[in-house]
Design a protein around this motif. Structure first.
Motif, PDB file in Angstrom:
ATOM      1  N   LEU A  21      48.142   1.135  60.566  1.00  0.00           N
ATOM      2  CA  LEU A  21      46.806   1.735  60.579  1.00  0.00           C
ATOM      3  C   LEU A  21      46.911   3.165  60.092  1.00  0.00           C
ATOM      4  O   LEU A  21      47.832   3.862  60.455  1.00  0.00           O
ATOM      5  N   ALA A  22      45.974   3.617  59.270  1.00  0.00           N
ATOM      6  CA  ALA A  22      45.969   5.041  58.954  1.00  0.00           C
ATOM      7  C   ALA A  22      44.594   5.514  58.554  1.00  0.00           C
ATOM      8  O   ALA A  22      43.759   4.708  58.201  1.00  0.00           O
ATOM      9  N   HIS A  23      44.413   6.818  58.590  1.00  0.00           N
ATOM     10  CA  HIS A  23      43.103   7.440  58.611  1.00  0.00           C
ATOM     11  C   HIS A  23      42.593   7.157  60.033  1.00  0.00           C
ATOM     12  O   HIS A  23      43.003   6.198  60.664  1.00  0.00           O
ATOM     13  N   ALA A  24      41.710   7.999  60.510  1.00  0.00           N
ATOM     14  CA  ALA A  24      41.230   7.797  61.871  1.00  0.00           C
ATOM     15  C   ALA A  24      40.114   6.748  61.893  1.00  0.00           C
ATOM     16  O   ALA A  24      38.962   7.063  61.617  1.00  0.00           O
ATOM     17  N   THR A  49      42.502   5.448  65.738  1.00  0.00           N
ATOM     18  CA  THR A  49      43.864   5.021  65.386  1.00  0.00           C
ATOM     19  C   THR A  49      44.756   6.208  65.045  1.00  0.00           C
ATOM     20  O   THR A  49      45.950   6.045  64.873  1.00  0.00           O
ATOM     21  N   GLU A  50      44.157   7.406  64.907  1.00  0.00           N
ATOM     22  CA  GLU A  50      44.937   8.608  64.606  1.00  0.00           C
ATOM     23  C   GLU A  50      44.395   9.761  65.435  1.00  0.00           C
ATOM     24  O   GLU A  50      43.280   9.699  65.944  1.00  0.00           O
ATOM     25  N   GLU A  51      45.177  10.832  65.491  1.00  0.00           N
ATOM     26  CA  GLU A  51      44.684  12.040  66.154  1.00  0.00           C
ATOM     27  C   GLU A  51      43.526  12.625  65.349  1.00  0.00           C
ATOM     28  O   GLU A  51      43.552  12.627  64.131  1.00  0.00           O
ATOM     29  N   LEU A 103      37.293  13.604  61.535  1.00  0.00           N
ATOM     30  CA  LEU A 103      38.307  14.223  60.673  1.00  0.00           C
ATOM     31  C   LEU A 103      39.635  14.044  61.389  1.00  0.00           C
ATOM     32  O   LEU A 103      39.779  14.460  62.532  1.00  0.00           O
ATOM     33  N   SER A 104      40.622  13.408  60.706  1.00  0.00           N
ATOM     34  CA  SER A 104      41.920  13.210  61.352  1.00  0.00           C
ATOM     35  C   SER A 104      42.851  14.368  61.016  1.00  0.00           C
ATOM     36  O   SER A 104      42.567  15.176  60.138  1.00  0.00           O
ATOM     37  N   THR A 105      43.977  14.443  61.740  1.00  0.00           N
ATOM     38  CA  THR A 105      44.868  15.586  61.531  1.00  0.00           C
ATOM     39  C   THR A 105      45.518  15.558  60.149  1.00  0.00           C
ATOM     40  O   THR A 105      46.062  16.563  59.708  1.00  0.00           O
ATOM     41  N   ASP A 106      45.477  14.413  59.448  1.00  0.00           N
ATOM     42  CA  ASP A 106      46.010  14.392  58.090  1.00  0.00           C
ATOM     43  C   ASP A 106      44.982  14.919  57.077  1.00  0.00           C
ATOM     44  O   ASP A 106      45.222  14.901  55.871  1.00  0.00           O
ATOM     45  N   GLY A 107      43.831  15.374  57.571  1.00  0.00           N
ATOM     46  CA  GLY A 107      42.840  15.992  56.687  1.00  0.00           C
ATOM     47  C   GLY A 107      41.900  15.002  56.020  1.00  0.00           C
ATOM     48  O   GLY A 107      41.199  15.350  55.078  1.00  0.00           O
ATOM     49  N   HIS A 108      41.863  13.764  56.516  1.00  0.00           N
ATOM     50  CA  HIS A 108      40.989  12.754  55.922  1.00  0.00           C
ATOM     51  C   HIS A 108      39.759  12.520  56.789  1.00  0.00           C
ATOM     52  O   HIS A 108      39.838  12.551  58.005  1.00  0.00           O
ATOM     53  N   LYS A 109      38.619  12.269  56.119  1.00  0.00           N
ATOM     54  CA  LYS A 109      37.383  11.986  56.842  1.00  0.00           C
ATOM     55  C   LYS A 109      37.136  10.476  56.875  1.00  0.00           C
ATOM     56  O   LYS A 109      37.379   9.783  55.899  1.00  0.00           O
TER      57      LYS A 109
ATOM     58  N   GLY B 132      50.889  14.442  56.964  1.00  0.00           N
ATOM     59  CA  GLY B 132      50.850  13.068  56.465  1.00  0.00           C
ATOM     60  C   GLY B 132      50.337  12.091  57.504  1.00  0.00           C
ATOM     61  O   GLY B 132      50.006  12.483  58.624  1.00  0.00           O
ATOM     62  N   HIS B 133      50.278  10.822  57.120  1.00  0.00           N
ATOM     63  CA  HIS B 133      49.774   9.805  58.033  1.00  0.00           C
ATOM     64  C   HIS B 133      50.692   9.603  59.233  1.00  0.00           C
ATOM     65  O   HIS B 133      50.228   9.389  60.341  1.00  0.00           O
ATOM     66  N   GLY B 134      52.009   9.663  58.975  1.00  0.00           N
ATOM     67  CA  GLY B 134      52.960   9.430  60.059  1.00  0.00           C
ATOM     68  C   GLY B 134      52.723  10.368  61.226  1.00  0.00           C
ATOM     69  O   GLY B 134      52.668   9.947  62.384  1.00  0.00           O
TER      70      GLY B 134
HETATM   71 CU    CU Z   1      44.486   9.391  56.425  1.00  0.00          CU
END
Ligand code: CU
Lengths: 120, 286
Positions: A21-24, A49-51, A103-109, B132-134
């Motif tokens: 899983l990635a992106h929140a 699924t993400e911070e 907004l996840s900690t990887d900077g994605h919305k 990153g995603h990780g």
């Molecule tokens: Cu992401």
């Protein structure tokens, strides 16, 4: 080098069982999608699924007429960087739709929506 | 701000920022470990050029990412929100901290304290993995991805970052053959780590070959792999044909390294774009 390859293989194996899983994205919520809850329900809990970065997340909970039930902005849950909580107050029953922007900690919305029913 | 053109521009800025950053790190690493005490002319100028690129592209990236986060292109709104972005997002404070590390590394390079400069800029290079995603995922898979990302970025920076300095060194060195052989051994280790970590990431983030063509993430990864294949071809030729023929082949080797640098920059641009996209093994969760 062989040792390094073995380490990588072990890493991949260790990681394999978890679905990737990635992106929140929304993992779960309380009230859950499609649930029926009493009008006394006073908060919405979203688990991603993400911070996430609470200051840049937005959540609205509205009925079919557009009456909003959230009484404040989403707040972080201490110790759980992947969760947001939103205080709620329901004036009347009916179907409510939750719209979330994260907004996840990887900077994605990411964004999404789901509904639940308030009885009463 | 959410469209594909903006995404591409953000990615290109991030890739150029990384290229400049890696150039500073590589210069310091080279002078600290590969040719200690090197007096090749232009070393400090190279570090400064890398810093200028990292700063300019970094400012561009920061601005565009802030605009994306806020969902607006209005300069006044973005400017007013910058303190909040720096304080309340990992992207904000980590990017600022990384620029601080780079500045400190540059001060080290200026006084020829190459080891300190390499350590500081190396930390800044690896800190990219924190975005990153990780790092965002947590759990066993997040930890695995984070570790792979550290290995991949570290190996890429050590290899690509030292190429411009190697060219300076080869041009000035009285014994280019000895230097090239030493570099070649170092390069093989970097390439091995780079390839293995890339394969493992492919397995975790993409997974199926058809996704290489049917998704933007896959296509960008494929483009990056093509640059890597070209880089490997040039590196193999350097190691097997040109290095043994030194010093006669010096001009050809320098040309070949220039080609490697060009392909390396393209690969970094692709990496910058890739980091803006959702991996397909993880998509479809909306
Ligand atoms: Cu992401």
């Amino acid at each position: 080098m062989r040792c390094f390859a073995a380490l990588l293989a072990a890493l991949m194996l260790a990681a394999a069982p978890a679905a990737a899983l990635a992106h929140a994205y929304l993992k779960s919520s309380d009230p859950a999608a499609g649930a029926s809850v009493p009008a006394s329900t006073s908060r919405l809990l979203l688990t991603f699924t993400e911070e996430v970065q609470p200051q840049f997340c937005a959540v609205t909970v509205a009925d079919a007429m557009g009456m909003q039930a959230q009484t404040a902005k989403p707040a972080p849950v201490p110790g759980h960087a992947d969760e947001l909580t939103v205080p709620l107050h329901f004036e009347m029953g009916g179907k409510y739709t939750v719209k979330w922007d994260a907004l996840s900690t990887d900077g994605h919305k990411t964004h999404g929506s789901f509904s639940f029913t308030v009885s009463g | 701000m959410d469209g594909p053109a903006w995404l591409l521009l953000r990615g290109v800025c991030r890739g150029l920022h990384l290229a400049g950053y890696i150039c500073v790190f590589g210069t310091a690493l080279y002078c600290a470990a590969l040719e200690p005490g090197s007096r090749a002319p232009g070393l400090r100028r190279l570090a400064w050029a890398g810093f200028a690129l990292a700063l300019a592209a970094g400012i561009g990236w920061f601005w565009l990412e802030s605009a994306y986060i806020l969902g607006t292109g209005k300069p006044g709104v973005i400017l007013a929100a910058l303190p909040r972005i720096i304080a309340a997002t990992r992207f904000g404070w980590l990017t600022l901290a990384r620029m601080g590390l780079l500045l400190a590394a540059l001060a080290g390079a200026q006084t020829r304290r190459w080891r300190g400069a390499a350590a500081l800029s190396g930390a800044g290079v690896l800190a990219q993995s924190g975005l990153g995603h990780g790092a965002a995922m947590g759990g066993g898979e997040g930890a695995a991805l984070f570790l792979l990302s550290l290995l991949h970025i570290g190996a890429a920076a050590s290899w690509l970052g030292t190429l411009p300095t190697l060219a300076l060194g080869l041009r000035a060195s009285p014994q280019p053959a000895c230097l090239a052989r030493r570099y070649s051994r170092f390069g093989v280790i970097c390439v091995a780590v780079l390839l293995l970590s890339a394969l493992a990431q492919y397995g975790l983030l993409i997974g199926r070959a058809r996704l290489l063509l049917s998704t933007a993430y896959g296509a960008t990864a494929l483009f990056k792999a093509a640059q890597l294949a070209g880089l490997l071809g040039l590196a193999g030729r350097n190691r097997l044909c040109l290095t043994p023929a030194l010093p006669r082949s010096r001009a050809a080797l320098l040309g070949s390294i220039a080609g490697e640098i060009a392909l390396g920059v393209l690969a970094l641009l692709a990496a910058g774009v890739l980091m803006q996209l959702a991996p397909p093994a993880m998509a479809g969760m909306g």
